[in-house]
Design a protein around this motif. Structure first.
Motif, short mmCIF file in Angstrom:
data_model
loop_
_atom_site.label_atom_id
_atom_site.label_comp_id
_atom_site.label_asym_id
_atom_site.label_seq_id
_atom_site.Cartn_x
_atom_site.Cartn_y
_atom_site.Cartn_z
N ALA A 166 39.82 45.25 35.51
CA ALA A 166 41.18 45.58 35.09
C ALA A 166 41.19 46.07 33.66
O ALA A 166 40.33 45.68 32.85
N ALA A 223 41.32 36.82 41.65
CA ALA A 223 40.48 37.87 42.23
C ALA A 223 39.94 37.40 43.58
O ALA A 223 39.35 36.33 43.68
N ALA A 238 36.32 42.06 40.53
CA ALA A 238 37.43 42.96 40.18
C ALA A 238 37.27 43.44 38.75
O ALA A 238 36.55 42.84 37.94
N ILE A 287 44.99 47.07 37.50
CA ILE A 287 43.81 46.84 38.32
C ILE A 287 43.05 48.16 38.48
O ILE A 287 43.62 49.18 38.85
N TRP A 313 40.58 43.63 44.74
CA TRP A 313 41.88 43.11 45.19
C TRP A 313 42.13 41.76 44.55
O TRP A 313 41.22 40.96 44.35
N VAL A 314 43.40 41.49 44.26
CA VAL A 314 43.80 40.19 43.71
C VAL A 314 45.00 39.67 44.49
O VAL A 314 45.77 40.45 45.05
#
Length: 244
Positions: free
Chosen positions: A102, A96, A100, A50, A54-55
């Motif tokens: 990654a 997500a 987000a 990540i 935030w996930v």
């Protein structure tokens, strides 16, 4: 209980050379809010680091019941390593919470990298061990704590989370972000293994005692000290002194 990853995220534990090398194995990908980064049962084998946002990490429960959120992962965290290492289907879904980003790395490239870098392989083992211990703590909490206590633990934990800004490997660990948690009530319920109705009742009790203030997808912690006491079990099960 522990919803967040360990204090030192995987990518932050890498040396500058290791970080550059592992990032070069993959490509950056952007995800919209509510997008699935990984899906439970899927047989893909790539891993992700990540970079921003935030996930949630969640698993299916009984038919018709809400998903159980096992973790909340942020910048620097490694995801998908179990499927990359054992070639089994994905054990959880990663979604997500907001926009987000990654770094997506093919599983075979990641396995070769670990074989050539024993120290990094040790970091992955450390992360797996930490998450297994956290899962054991979660199961114990579900059996021994009231919904109010579990919610107090979760809110205290989430209020100390770092901001969801871009991941920079050389940046120092940020200080706690304050006292606002941006999750809806159904999402909070999923993080403590309770119904939305039970969490709404617990929030109402906390609100009546001016420990929190709630809004749309927002819980503001007004009295972190009392909330922490509830979380640690040093106060009555209800803030007004009545047992649940």
């Amino acid at each position: 209980m522990g919803l967040l990853g360990n204090d030192l995220a995987f990518a932050r534990a890498l040396t500058a050379h290791e970080h550059e090398s592992v990032m070069a194995l993959g490509n950056r990908k952007l995800y919209a809010a509510d997008t699935h980064l990984l899906s439970e049962g899927d047989r893909s084998g790539h891993v992700m680091i990540i970079l921003q946002g935030w996930v949630t990490v969640s698993v299916a429960t009984d038919r018709g019941a809400p998903r159980l959120i096992l973790g909340l992962r942020g910048p620097g965290e490694l995801l998908g390593e179990m499927a990359a290492l054992d070639s089994h289907p994905r054990s959880a879904t990663v979604r997500a919470l907001g926009p987000a980003a990654a770094q997506v790395i093919p599983g075979d490239a990641f396995r070769r990298f670990l074989a050539q870098h024993p120290r990094v392989s040790g970091l992955v083992i450390r992360q797996l061990t930490f998450r297994l211990r956290s899962a054991d703590q979660e199961r114990s909490a579900l059996a021994s704590l009231t919904v109010l206590q579990r919610l107090a633990v979760r809110l205290t934990e989430l209020s100390r989370a770092e901001p969801a800004g871009p991941y920079t490997p050389s940046a120092p660990r940020p200080l706690p972000t304050g006292t606002v948690v941006h999750l809806a009530q159904d999402e909070l319920a999923a993080t403590v293994g309770a119904t939305r109705e039970a969490v709404a009742k617990a929030l109402r009790l906390l609100r009546d005692q001016r420990i929190v203030r709630t809004g749309t997808r927002l819980v503001e912690i007004l009295d972190p000290e009392l909330l922490a006491l509830l979380a640690d079990g040093h106060a009555d099960s209800h803030p007004d002194g009545h047992q649940e």
